[in-house]
Motif scaffolding. Structure first.
Motif, PDB file in Angstrom:
ATOM      1  N   TYR A  16      55.323  39.286  68.975  1.00  0.00           N
ATOM      2  CA  TYR A  16      54.425  38.506  68.126  1.00  0.00           C
ATOM      3  C   TYR A  16      53.159  39.272  67.761  1.00  0.00           C
ATOM      4  N   GLY A  17      53.024  40.480  68.282  1.00  0.00           N
ATOM      5  CA  GLY A  17      51.843  41.283  67.971  1.00  0.00           C
ATOM      6  C   GLY A  17      50.840  41.294  69.107  1.00  0.00           C
ATOM      7  N   VAL A  18      49.602  41.665  68.772  1.00  0.00           N
ATOM      8  CA  VAL A  18      48.530  41.762  69.759  1.00  0.00           C
ATOM      9  C   VAL A  18      47.307  40.988  69.259  1.00  0.00           C
ATOM     10  N   SER A  19      46.382  40.762  70.160  1.00  0.00           N
ATOM     11  CA  SER A  19      45.161  40.031  69.818  1.00  0.00           C
ATOM     12  C   SER A  19      44.226  40.898  68.982  1.00  0.00           C
ATOM     13  N   GLU A  20      43.269  40.245  68.370  1.00  0.00           N
ATOM     14  CA  GLU A  20      42.256  40.959  67.598  1.00  0.00           C
ATOM     15  C   GLU A  20      41.425  41.866  68.502  1.00  0.00           C
ATOM     16  N   ASP A  21      41.235  41.484  69.773  1.00  0.00           N
ATOM     17  CA  ASP A  21      40.505  42.333  70.724  1.00  0.00           C
ATOM     18  C   ASP A  21      41.197  43.687  70.901  1.00  0.00           C
ATOM     19  N   ILE A  22      42.519  43.682  70.959  1.00  0.00           N
ATOM     20  CA  ILE A  22      43.267  44.936  71.089  1.00  0.00           C
ATOM     21  C   ILE A  22      43.077  45.767  69.822  1.00  0.00           C
ATOM     22  N   ARG A  23      43.201  45.136  68.669  1.00  0.00           N
ATOM     23  CA  ARG A  23      43.028  45.865  67.403  1.00  0.00           C
ATOM     24  C   ARG A  23      41.644  46.509  67.325  1.00  0.00           C
ATOM     25  N   LYS A  24      40.622  45.754  67.695  1.00  0.00           N
ATOM     26  CA  LYS A  24      39.246  46.263  67.631  1.00  0.00           C
ATOM     27  C   LYS A  24      38.992  47.365  68.643  1.00  0.00           C
ATOM     28  N   SER A  25      39.653  47.304  69.790  1.00  0.00           N
ATOM     29  CA  SER A  25      39.408  48.308  70.836  1.00  0.00           C
ATOM     30  C   SER A  25      40.143  49.626  70.569  1.00  0.00           C
ATOM     31  N   ALA A  26      41.113  49.604  69.670  1.00  0.00           N
ATOM     32  CA  ALA A  26      41.892  50.820  69.386  1.00  0.00           C
ATOM     33  C   ALA A  26      41.023  51.868  68.686  1.00  0.00           C
ATOM     34  N   ASP A  27      41.176  53.106  69.115  1.00  0.00           N
ATOM     35  CA  ASP A  27      40.482  54.218  68.463  1.00  0.00           C
ATOM     36  C   ASP A  27      41.201  54.614  67.176  1.00  0.00           C
ATOM     37  N   LEU A  28      42.502  54.344  67.124  1.00  0.00           N
ATOM     38  CA  LEU A  28      43.316  54.644  65.946  1.00  0.00           C
ATOM     39  C   LEU A  28      44.435  53.618  65.875  1.00  0.00           C
ATOM     40  N   ARG A  29      44.656  53.090  64.683  1.00  0.00           N
ATOM     41  CA  ARG A  29      45.800  52.205  64.448  1.00  0.00           C
ATOM     42  C   ARG A  29      46.799  52.990  63.618  1.00  0.00           C
ATOM     43  N   LEU A  30      47.993  53.167  64.183  1.00  0.00           N
ATOM     44  CA  LEU A  30      49.014  54.037  63.604  1.00  0.00           C
ATOM     45  C   LEU A  30      50.198  53.212  63.127  1.00  0.00           C
ATOM     46  N   SER A  31      50.593  53.437  61.885  1.00  0.00           N
ATOM     47  CA  SER A  31      51.782  52.785  61.346  1.00  0.00           C
ATOM     48  C   SER A  31      52.873  53.832  61.140  1.00  0.00           C
ATOM     49  N   PHE A  32      54.064  53.533  61.609  1.00  0.00           N
ATOM     50  CA  PHE A  32      55.202  54.414  61.368  1.00  0.00           C
ATOM     51  C   PHE A  32      55.869  54.079  60.043  1.00  0.00           C
ATOM     52  N   SER A  33      55.671  52.835  59.589  1.00  0.00           N
ATOM     53  CA  SER A  33      56.336  52.395  58.369  1.00  0.00           C
ATOM     54  C   SER A  33      55.868  50.984  58.054  1.00  0.00           C
ATOM     55  N   LYS A  34      56.091  50.564  56.827  1.00  0.00           N
ATOM     56  CA  LYS A  34      55.851  49.167  56.476  1.00  0.00           C
ATOM     57  C   LYS A  34      56.999  48.286  56.964  1.00  0.00           C
ATOM     58  N   MET A  35      58.094  48.919  57.372  1.00  0.00           N
ATOM     59  CA  MET A  35      59.243  48.178  57.885  1.00  0.00           C
ATOM     60  C   MET A  35      58.990  47.735  59.320  1.00  0.00           C
ATOM     61  N   THR A  36      59.698  46.718  59.743  1.00  0.00           N
ATOM     62  CA  THR A  36      59.619  46.235  61.114  1.00  0.00           C
ATOM     63  C   THR A  36      60.784  46.832  61.900  1.00  0.00           C
ATOM     64  N   PHE A  37      60.475  47.356  63.096  1.00  0.00           N
ATOM     65  CA  PHE A  37      61.497  47.920  63.975  1.00  0.00           C
ATOM     66  C   PHE A  37      61.565  47.087  65.252  1.00  0.00           C
ATOM     67  N   PRO A  38      62.746  46.999  65.875  1.00  0.00           N
ATOM     68  CA  PRO A  38      62.825  46.346  67.182  1.00  0.00           C
ATOM     69  C   PRO A  38      61.927  47.102  68.174  1.00  0.00           C
ATOM     70  N   HIS A  39      61.250  46.374  69.049  1.00  0.00           N
ATOM     71  CA  HIS A  39      60.313  47.002  69.974  1.00  0.00           C
ATOM     72  C   HIS A  39      60.987  48.025  70.885  1.00  0.00           C
ATOM     73  N   GLN A  40      62.219  47.740  71.303  1.00  0.00           N
ATOM     74  CA  GLN A  40      62.928  48.686  72.158  1.00  0.00           C
ATOM     75  C   GLN A  40      63.171  50.000  71.411  1.00  0.00           C
ATOM     76  N   LEU A  41      63.620  49.896  70.177  1.00  0.00           N
ATOM     77  CA  LEU A  41      63.893  51.091  69.383  1.00  0.00           C
ATOM     78  C   LEU A  41      62.592  51.828  69.044  1.00  0.00           C
TER      79      LEU A  41
END
Length: 155
Positions: free
Chosen positions: A107-132
């Motif tokens: 379901y994602g992460v809280s806004e606190d996690i987003r704000k605390s990140a030094d970098l937010r990295l996207s691999f793609s606009k697609m959604t991948f299974p978390h295990q993969l």
């Protein structure tokens, strides 16, 4: 360099586990890799509660493992493998000996996690299974270090 992968949930598929173990073994040449598997809440009836519980566990793990924080986030910044290798190298040159990669729950992460990140990295606009995604991440980490060390893995 110390690399931590902080993730919610356990890997269930053997073929994914085998791939993760292979790249973890290869990573030994470049540094120390640790994977922190946190409990998945998975409360379908109250997604916000799940996000908060899982995010609290992530924050507690980050408190114990200080370092540069990279959140995998579909809304994050895209990099080529070469550009991300350069980012990893800069992180080390700036004095951080530990990088924490964060993979939130389904379901994602809280806004606190987003704000605390030094970098937010996207691999793609697609959604991948978390295990993969964990397997893809560890392969890319290995690739980035191969680029930095100029080994022949990356072509």
């Amino acid at each position: 360099m110390n690399i931590n992968i902080i993730c919610v949930g356990k890997i269930k598929e053997k073929y994914i586990l085998d791939g993760i173990q292979e790249f973890a073994k290869r990573m030994q040449a470049f540094g120390k890799l640790k994977i922190f598997e946190l409990k998945e809440d998975g409360n379908d009836s109250n997604r916000n509660m799940s996000i908060e519980k899982e995010s609290k566990s992530i924050l507690e793990t980050l408190e114990k493992n200080k370092g540069f924080k990279i959140l995998l986030d579909i809304q994050g910044k895209n990099f080529s493998s070469e550009d991300m290798a350069s980012q990893i190298e800069k992180i080390g040159l700036n004095g951080d000996s530990t990088i924490n990669f964060i993979i939130g729950g389904s379901y994602g992460v809280s806004e606190d996690i987003r704000k605390s990140a030094d970098l937010r990295l996207s691999f793609s606009k697609m959604t991948f299974p978390h295990q993969l995604m964990r397997l893809i991440l560890i392969e890319q980490i290995y690739r980035w270090f191969s680029i930095i060390k100029n080994t022949k893995y990356h072509k």
